[in-house]
Design a protein around this motif. Structure first.
Motif, PDB file in Angstrom:
ATOM      1  N   ILE A   5       0.849  -1.190   0.000  1.00 62.60           N
ATOM      2  CA  ILE A   5       0.000   0.000   0.000  1.00 62.60           C
ATOM      3  C   ILE A   5       0.883   1.238   0.000  1.00 62.60           C
ATOM      4  O   ILE A   5       1.808   1.360   0.792  1.00 62.60           O
ATOM      5  CB  ILE A   5      -0.937   0.016   1.226  1.00 62.60           C
ATOM      6  N   MET A  36      -7.765   5.786   2.010  1.00 63.11           N
ATOM      7  CA  MET A  36      -7.165   4.899   1.018  1.00 63.11           C
ATOM      8  C   MET A  36      -8.209   3.891   0.542  1.00 63.11           C
ATOM      9  O   MET A  36      -9.013   3.416   1.335  1.00 63.11           O
ATOM     10  CB  MET A  36      -5.999   4.130   1.641  1.00 63.11           C
ATOM     11  N   LYS A  38      -8.410   0.411  -2.266  1.00 65.38           N
ATOM     12  CA  LYS A  38      -7.815  -0.477  -3.273  1.00 65.38           C
ATOM     13  C   LYS A  38      -8.956  -1.041  -4.103  1.00 65.38           C
ATOM     14  O   LYS A  38      -9.990  -1.405  -3.569  1.00 65.38           O
ATOM     15  CB  LYS A  38      -7.052  -1.618  -2.597  1.00 65.38           C
ATOM     16  N   GLU A 107      -4.853  -3.832 -10.580  1.00 60.94           N
ATOM     17  CA  GLU A 107      -5.119  -3.407  -9.196  1.00 60.94           C
ATOM     18  C   GLU A 107      -4.663  -1.955  -9.058  1.00 60.94           C
ATOM     19  O   GLU A 107      -3.609  -1.567  -9.549  1.00 60.94           O
ATOM     20  CB  GLU A 107      -4.365  -4.295  -8.212  1.00 60.94           C
ATOM     21  N   THR A 109      -4.473   1.599  -6.405  1.00 59.75           N
ATOM     22  CA  THR A 109      -4.565   2.200  -5.075  1.00 59.75           C
ATOM     23  C   THR A 109      -4.962   3.657  -5.258  1.00 59.75           C
ATOM     24  O   THR A 109      -4.311   4.394  -6.003  1.00 59.75           O
ATOM     25  CB  THR A 109      -3.223   2.117  -4.321  1.00 59.75           C
TER      26      THR A 109
END
Length: 172
Positions: A5, A36, A38, A107, A109
Motif C-alpha cells: 500500500i 485509502m 484499493k 489493481e 490504489t
C-alpha cells in the motif's frame, strides 16, 4: 502478488497539478480528510451517470476512462490515467452526476476525498477557495489545449486517409 500500500504524503499531493496551489500545512489537512481505497483489476471505481461524491487521486496502478455514446449506446475508451493523475474533480465544483466510467485496468490504489469534507475545508477561507478554483481553471485550460491538439491531429489523419482512398478509387 499483492503490491504494498502506497500512503500519500504532502510531497506526493504537491506533485498533483490540481493541488499545487496548496501550502504544505493545507496538504497535511487534506491527507487527514481522505481515505485509502484499493480496487481490483476490472472493477469500476465510478460509473457514468451516478451521483458524484468526491475526488480520487491515483497513487498506484492504471485506470481506463470510458464514455457512453448516448445515440448508439456504445461505450468508448477515451483515455488512461496513471499514478499522479486524478479524476472526479468536477464533483467538487458542481452537482452533476459522473461524466464517465472509470475502471481499474489492474489493481489500483486510490486516495478518495469526500466532496463534503473538501467543501468544508475550502469554506474556511476565501483565499483557499480562490486558489483551488484557479487551479481547476488552469487544469481545464490544460486539458482543452491537449484535447484541441489531439482533435487537430486526428482530423488531419482522417482527411489524409479519406483523400488517399478517394485517389485509389479514381485510379482503379
Amino acid at each position: 502478488m499483492v503490491s504494498p500500500i502506497v500512503h500519500p504524503t504532502a510531497a506526493m499531493l504537491k506533485e498533483i497539478r490540481l493541488f499545487t496551489c496548496f501550502k504544505d500545512n493545507e496538504l497535511e489537512e487534506i491527507l487527514k480528510m481522505g481515505k485509502m481505497e484499493k480496487k481490483e483489476a476490472h472493477s469500476n471505481v465510478v460509473i457514468e451517470g451516478e451521483p458524484s461524491w468526491g475526488l480520487y487521486l491515483i497513487l498506484d496502478g492504471v485506470v481506463g476512462v470510458f464514455k457512453n455514446n448516448k445515440m448508439s449506446g456504445e461505450t468508448y475508451e477515451v483515455g488512461f490515467l496513471r499514478a499522479g493523475n486524478f479524476f472526479g474533480e468536477m464533483s467538487l465544483v458542481d452537482e452533476n452526476p459522473r461524466s464517465a466510467t472509470v475502471t481499474a485496468l489492474a489493481e489500483v490504489t486510490l486516495f478518495h476525498i469526500q466532496k463534503k469534507d473538501f467543501q468544508t475545508f475550502l469554506a474556511r477561507s476565501t483565499d483557499l477557495k480562490m486558489r483551488f478554483y484557479e487551479s481547476c481553471i488552469q487544469d481545464i485550460v490544460y486539458r482543452l489545449r491537449e484535447l484541441g491538439d489531439n482533435y487537430v491531429i486526428s482530423q488531419y489523419q482522417l482527411w489524409k486517409t479519406a483523400i488517399k482512398k478517394e485517389k485509389e478509387k479514381e485510379a482503379a
